[in-house]
Each structure stands twice: as C-alpha cells, then as structure tokens.
Design a protein around this motif. Structure first.
Motif, PDB file in Angstrom:
ATOM      1  N   TYR A 117      10.380  86.470  20.729  1.00 21.46           N
ATOM      2  CA  TYR A 117      10.788  86.396  19.326  1.00 21.46           C
ATOM      3  C   TYR A 117      11.827  85.309  19.034  1.00 21.46           C
ATOM      4  O   TYR A 117      11.888  84.803  17.906  1.00 21.46           O
ATOM      5  CB  TYR A 117      11.360  87.747  18.876  1.00 21.46           C
ATOM      6  N   CYS A 118      12.655  84.972  19.984  1.00 26.05           N
ATOM      7  CA  CYS A 118      13.798  84.105  19.672  1.00 26.05           C
ATOM      8  C   CYS A 118      14.142  83.215  20.861  1.00 26.05           C
ATOM      9  O   CYS A 118      13.814  83.522  22.013  1.00 26.05           O
ATOM     10  CB  CYS A 118      15.011  84.949  19.290  1.00 26.05           C
ATOM     11  N   THR A 147      15.882  82.951  26.083  1.00 26.97           N
ATOM     12  CA  THR A 147      14.849  83.544  25.241  1.00 26.97           C
ATOM     13  C   THR A 147      14.962  85.066  25.257  1.00 26.97           C
ATOM     14  O   THR A 147      15.407  85.669  26.238  1.00 26.97           O
ATOM     15  CB  THR A 147      13.441  83.131  25.730  1.00 26.97           C
ATOM     16  N   CYS A 180      16.538  88.676  18.122  1.00 24.27           N
ATOM     17  CA  CYS A 180      17.312  87.495  17.762  1.00 24.27           C
ATOM     18  C   CYS A 180      18.449  87.295  18.753  1.00 24.27           C
ATOM     19  O   CYS A 180      18.884  88.235  19.432  1.00 24.27           O
ATOM     20  CB  CYS A 180      17.867  87.620  16.334  1.00 24.27           C
ATOM     21  N   GLN A 184      22.027  84.294  19.498  1.00 25.41           N
ATOM     22  CA  GLN A 184      22.723  83.014  19.338  1.00 25.41           C
ATOM     23  C   GLN A 184      23.926  83.003  20.273  1.00 25.41           C
ATOM     24  O   GLN A 184      24.556  84.040  20.509  1.00 25.41           O
ATOM     25  CB  GLN A 184      23.168  82.752  17.902  1.00 25.41           C
ATOM     26  N   ASP A 207      18.320  89.056  12.576  1.00 20.35           N
ATOM     27  CA  ASP A 207      18.870  87.723  12.860  1.00 20.35           C
ATOM     28  C   ASP A 207      20.383  87.814  12.997  1.00 20.35           C
ATOM     29  O   ASP A 207      21.019  88.726  12.415  1.00 20.35           O
ATOM     30  CB  ASP A 207      18.509  86.732  11.745  1.00 20.35           C
ATOM     31  N   SER A 246       9.266  80.384  11.138  1.00 24.06           N
ATOM     32  CA  SER A 246      10.461  79.757  11.703  1.00 24.06           C
ATOM     33  C   SER A 246      10.728  78.414  11.037  1.00 24.06           C
ATOM     34  O   SER A 246       9.790  77.678  10.683  1.00 24.06           O
ATOM     35  CB  SER A 246      10.282  79.551  13.216  1.00 24.06           C
ATOM     36  N   SER A 270       9.234  81.245  16.827  1.00 20.58           N
ATOM     37  CA  SER A 270      10.504  80.534  16.732  1.00 20.58           C
ATOM     38  C   SER A 270      10.293  79.101  17.199  1.00 20.58           C
ATOM     39  O   SER A 270       9.559  78.864  18.168  1.00 20.58           O
ATOM     40  CB  SER A 270      11.588  81.218  17.583  1.00 20.58           C
TER      41      SER A 270
END
Length: 726
Positions: A400-401, A411, A483, A485, A525, A647, A690
């Motif tokens: 997914y991300c 990932t 998600c 970051q 997210d 995305s 993504s």
C-alpha cells in the motif's frame, strides 16, 4: 660620368617592413616608415676598431635586444654579418672608380650586392633560419604579427664612423625610388636576382612561411574570440532556451543573464569590441588576460551550460577558465540545487542529486562538469521515456505505501509487515512483523516482468537468510499497514488497526517507541515535520499529534467522508476526502480556510507544492486537478487516466507530476502545463497503489505484491557522483 643606378633603391617592400601589431588588415598599410642606419644598429663602437671587433659589438647588441643567451647562435650571426660587412669594405674603392663604366659585366657584378650574398657562408643558413625564429618574440601575447628590430642606443658621431662608410653607398641620391635600409638589404634578396640563386634563400622563405602561419593562426584565434564575444552578447545572454544537441534537454541556467543587467553587458560589449591598442573594430583582446581569476569565474558562472561548453573551445586561456571546477559548481548548483520555500523544510523524497554533502552544503572538490553531464542525460531519459525496470520481490500481498531515500526504501503491506530494501543491491535487508506473519517459502510466485528489467532478485522468504532478516519487534501492527512516513529520526506507520506506531530508526534496528490512539477507523495516511505528526482516517477526522510527547493537540473536523490523504507545509495542511473536496487548513487555529472541489466523485490523493502555491488532487473521476492555493481556482485538469487516480507525487523543482492509477499505469506529466509525456502501463500485473519519485527514479507499489523501480539513471556515466553522503 654616368653612374649606374643603385639596385638598392628599387627593392620592393615586404611584409616585414610593416608593424603588423598596429595594422592587421589584408589591404596594404597607408604608409611605411623608412629606417636609417642609426635606427637599425647600435652605435657605441670606437671609430678605429677592426671588422672583427665591430662584429663582436654587433653580436653583443643583438643578444641584448633579443634576449638571446646561446653564444653559438650569436656567433653564427656574427660570422654571417662579418662576411657581408667585409665584402662591403673591400669593394668600397671599386664602386668609386671612374672606370666602372668601362668595366666588364663580370667585373661590375663583383662589386654588386649579389656578390655580397655569394660571400655568405652556406653553413650558416640553417643556423640563421633558427635564429630568425628564436629572436622574433611576440611583443604582446595577444598582439598580431611578431617583428624583428634591434634597439638603437645613443652614442657619439665619432663612434659611428665605421658605419658611415657603409651608409654612404646607400644614401647616394638616385634618379627614382627611396633609399633602402641596410638591415632590410641584409635579410631580403634584391629583386633583380632570383631567390633560388641566393644561398640561404630557401631557409629564409621557410622561416617567412612559418612566421606567416603563426600570424594567420593568431589572427584566426583573435577573430574567433571576437565572434564568440559578440555572440555572447547577442545570443547567450538572453532568456531564450538553448537545447543540448545530444540529450535534447534544456541547458539554460535557472537564472540567466537578462538585458536589465546593463553593467555586465556593457563591460562585455566593451571587451568584445576593443583592440590591443584600445581602438574599436580591430583585433579583439582576450578579456580574461585582464580580468582577475575571481571575476572571470563570476562572469563565466552566469553562462548556461551550452554556452560554457562553447567558451571552452575559444582558446587555451578560455578553456582554462571555463573548465574550472568553481565555474561548473556554480552552473550545476544554480540549475539543480532545490530551493527551500517553507519552514520547517518538507521531507525530501529520494535523493537531491547534488553530490556529496558537508555540513548541510555541497562538498567541495567534486567533478561538477561530469555531474552536470550525468544530470542532463538522466533528464533526457525522463523526456524520452527510457528507464530500466527493477523489481523488488518479497511481500506476499498488496503493497500500500512506500518511501525511499538514496540508500534505502521502506514499504508497508497488507501482509502486515514492513520491509527495508537496500537501494544499492536491491535486496531486502530487514523485515518487521508479528510472529504470526512470517512469510513462507516460495512466496510470492514468479510474475510477468517487462523486457526493460535489469534486476529482479528472487524472494528470500522461507530461506535461511530470509529467516535471519525477519524481526519481531516489541510492538507491531496486527492488521494491514496502509501508510508510513519517516525522516532521519523517526518513522510513523498507520494501520487498519486504527492506530499509528512511532519508531526510532536512528540505529541499525528499528525500535517502536509509542503508539498513537484516538481514531475510530483505519488510519489511511500520515505526514510529519519537526513539530507535528498528522494522521487522517476513514472516520473522516484529522488528528494533530505532538511529536515529542505523542499527545493529541487538535482534531480537525469538516470532511463528510473518509480522509484519504494529507500533506503538510509549514503551518498549513491540505487534505483530500471521499466527499470529493480537498481542503486547506490553518494548523494554528484549526480552521478550514479554502475548499477545492472536484467535478465529480471522491478524491483519493493530494499534493501540496513546496512553495505552498498549488494543490494537486486526484480521485475517482480519473483526472488530476491543479488548483491555485490562494484563490481556490482550477488551473487545469489535463492529466487523465482510465481508472481511479490512487497516488500522486509532485516534484515541483524538476517540474514533474507522477500519478499512479487503478488502470495499472504510471504517468509522468509536466508540472506547468499538465501535458503527459510518458505513460508506463502494465509494468506490473495489477493496480498501482503508490508512486513517488526523485531526480532519477520512480518507486511504485502494486496490488500484486511487488515494488517496481523505474530507474532513469541506470548505467549513466557519472550517476554515482550525484549520490549524497550516507
């Protein structure tokens, strides 16, 4: 008594009679200046010296005037001149005899200038030719044609007595034509006799031809410099784009010199039209012979790369300045160094592509010209759509991300694991997941790959190495990881389990620190900066968390559907929702200050430009919208897919929009115009979930469990120089 007219009075003028430093045109000069014997030779000798003593004095004066230090060359010149002067002295009486008119032709020839040349020793021809080339230095390294002239010295008329006897023959009045200079007579054959009959004539002609070649080469170089400088003013110093012939990419600088810079342009124009003596429309002076090195570097640094390459071909001096690492460093960084618009600075995706860093600044002593060439080649591959394909195999379900930098990619997947990939070897180096989520052997199964594939390592799942890299942390997600970051210190992951986990990633092992709880549905997210962590959820809420404590600072409510994406720029946040609206928020007040509605259906992705001027959004109506952040007006919606836009990623500095869709395609579009110039469809076997990019690559994840890398820098010479320090 009738006297025979002197042959010396009719010798034609040659190119050596003209001072070519002040007159370089192909047309003859308007006038020439005659030299007297006192202007030609030094006159400090005693009147009663013998011929040999006089020749030693001439030899000494010659070495003084020309800077010659080799005694053998000076002696050869002395012997040659001695033969000539001795011949003149011995024949002085013959030329004054009243019986000359009745003498035979052979007798008259013995007293002529031809007999003087016959008396020259033939063995001195090659030595004299060598001396002529060595004692004719350029008066100025940028001047036109080299000349030979002995410097006169002051002396008394008494000391000049030996030369007066010689000059008396030359200074007799004749019926027509000017008197002839003795120096020119010695080094120029008389017109009455063929040059091939004079000993040493071939060597003198060869020396003259070599001298003429040097003059022509110097003149061509000066004309080349003159043309380049004029072109530099009229062509290079404009805002017009210059295209590189090989890569077809824009080679102009980011901040080209414009006409408003009248001071720089005026100086360059003056240099381009000033001669060696300061007169316009004459031989051009090389400006870099007069400018200090620092100023020359500053001037050249304002050129675009294409003009700088042309400047390297002007001359050796220009090549030395234009190929300087200091010049190319400025040109490279002006074009490729990203600008920071907001504080705190947004998290950098991938690498900067500006080479090694030292203390937050580009490190010195790098091959900036080669780096510029590599970046130009990579940019050209983006335009032509010719990347290499790299497949990362390991996840057993939808990925997914993702996020990546120059050294690694991370990932998150529906298989409830987080994987860390080495972007140097493209192998999985770490897997984080619960004890019940360890992958089994022979997963995932082999899948179709594109012909552009250059690397595709087999999955390590179920192998000894695969088991060694699998880690069960103290805390982990027990549901799909939707998600993530990270920055240099922490990583935040959001999951379908309604929570976020904050990880410490400063060490070799990633360690979970605390969990963020508060959402009532899956976290779709996350984003972060130095102060806040932002999360959005299927529960239609946005939560603002204190990064240091993990406490919820504020909850933003306003959307009427799931909030699918968020992005942070300073104190402003943008969000995209399934209700079909993107919103701009002020984090200090928690108020929604602007709405950006789609034309139809919901929005799944959003991007906020680095300068906070534009908002991009895409969703279920298959298009990408570009909105003006200050007015809320739609700029354009030209990027179109055949399925939901899942995305979005904006690389505003390099002018690219990367979008991924359920139509199994990745599109690369122009940021300014929205024009799509590359489409990569079916490079995976399922939906694109993504897609993110940096200066050289796109990293995209798919529902088929693979991560795809489109590498535009694969095997590009010098691409390794663009990578930053670890």
């Amino acid at each position: 008594m009738h006297r025979r007219q002197s042959i010396l009075s009719h010798r034609p003028k040659t190119s050596s009679d003209v001072d070519d430093d002040t007159y370089t045109s192909a047309a003859p000069p308007p006038h020439t200046m005659k030299r007297t014997i006192s202007q030609t030779f030094p006159t400090h000798y005693q009147h009663d010296v013998k011929d040999t003593n006089m020749l030693d004095a001439v030899n000494e004066a010659t070495m003084h005037a020309d800077g010659l230090s080799q005694h053998s060359q000076a002696s050869s010149f002395s012997r040659a001149f001695g033969a000539v002067a001795g011949s003149f002295t011995r024949q002085k009486t013959r030329r004054r005899m009243s019986s000359v008119s009745s003498a035979t032709p052979a007798q008259r020839r013995r007293g002529s200038i031809h007999s003087l040349f016959e008396s020259l020793p033939s063995s001195s021809t090659s030595q004299k030719s060598t001396m002529d080339q060595q004692r004719m230095p350029l008066q100025h390294q940028d001047s036109g044609i080299p000349t030979f002239q002995l410097q006169p010295q002051s002396t008394s008329s008494k000391a000049f007595a030996p030369f007066k006897r010689l000059s008396s023959m030359r200074r007799r009045p004749t019926a027509s034509g000017p008197s002839t200079d003795i120096t020119k007579t010695l080094f120029t054959p008389a017109v009455s006799y063929p040059s091939q009959s004079v000993p040493g004539a071939a060597a003198r002609q060869a020396a003259a031809a070599a001298n003429q070649d040097r003059q022509n080469q110097l003149r061509r170089e000066q004309e080349h410099t003159h043309r380049f400088l004029n072109g530099l003013i009229t062509t290079s110093m404009r805002d017009d784009d210059i295209k590189d012939n090989e890569s077809g990419v824009d080679m102009t600088c980011a901040s080209p010199i414009v006409r408003a810079d009248s001071v720089t342009e005026k100086k360059m124009s003056e240099l381009a039209n000033t001669s060696h003596w300061g007169h316009a429309n004459s031989v051009t002076v090389d400006p870099f012979q007069r400018l200090p090195a620092e100023l020359a570097t500053t001037v050249l640094s304002n050129l675009d790369a294409a003009s700088l390459v042309r400047a390297e071909r002007v001359s050796r001096s220009w090549n030395e300045h234009a190929s300087s690492p200091h010049v190319w460093r400025n040109v490279f960084l002006r074009k490729h160094e990203p600008e920071v618009h907001v504080s705190p600075a947004p998290i950098q995706m991938g690498g900067l592509g500006t080479g090694k860093m030292a203390g937050g600044n580009p490190a010195p002593a790098q091959d900036w010209k080669q780096m510029f060439r590599a970046r130009s080649t990579i940019d050209g591959r983006w335009k032509t759509g010719t990347p290499a394909a790299i497949y990362l195999n390991g996840h057993t379900d939808s990925v997914y991300c993702c996020q990546f930098d120059e050294n690694k990619a991370i990932t998150g997947s529906r298989d409830r694991t987080i994987r860390v990939w080495d972007l140097k070897t493209y192998k999985c180096i770490r897997v984080y997941g619960g004890p019940n989520h360890r992958p089994t052997a022979n997963t995932p199964p082999p899948m179709e790959e594109r012909p552009e594939r250059v690397i595709s390592h087999a999955s390590l799942n179920g192998t000894k190495v695969g088991n060694e890299i699998y880690t069960v942390p103290a805390d982990y997600h027990d549901a799909s990881i939707l998600c993530l970051q990270y920055d240099s210190e922490i990583m935040v992951t959001g999951s379908s389990d309604y929570t976020c986990i904050v990880w410490d990633i400063t060490g070799d092992e990633y360690v979970p620190m605390y969990r963020l709880r508060g959402h009532e549905a899956g976290v779709l997210d996350v984003c972060l900066d130095d102060k806040y962590i932002i999360s959005c959820s299927k529960d239609a809420m946005i939560k603002v968390w204190d990064r240091k404590t993990g406490n919820c600072v504020r909850t933003l409510k306003g959307h009427r559907g799931p909030v699918n994406a968020v992005q942070l720029r300073g104190n402003f946040l943008v969000s995209a929702s399934g209700d079909g609206v993107a919103k701009l928020w002020n984090l200090e007040t928690g108020v929604s200050i602007k709405d950006f509605p789609s034309e139809d259906r919901g929005l799944a992705a959003v991007e906020f430009s680095d300068d906070a001027k534009y908002v991009l959004a895409g969703g279920n109506d298959h298009v990408v919208y570009k909105f003006d952040a200050s007015t809320g007006e739609l700029v354009h919606s030209r990027v179109k897919h055949d399925g939901l836009v899942r995305s979005l990623f904006l690389d505003a500095f390099n002018g690219r929009i990367v979008s991924g869709s359920y139509d199994q395609s990745i599109q690369v579009s122009d940021y300014e115009t929205g024009q799509t110039y590359a489409v990569y469809k079916n490079w995976t076997t399922s939906w694109i979930l993504s897609a993110k990019s940096d200066y050289r690559r796109v990293v995209a994840t798919s529902q088929d469990g693979r991560t795809l890398i489109l590498d535009f820098g694969h095997n590009v010479p010098g691409s390794e120089l663009l990578a930053g320090s670890k």
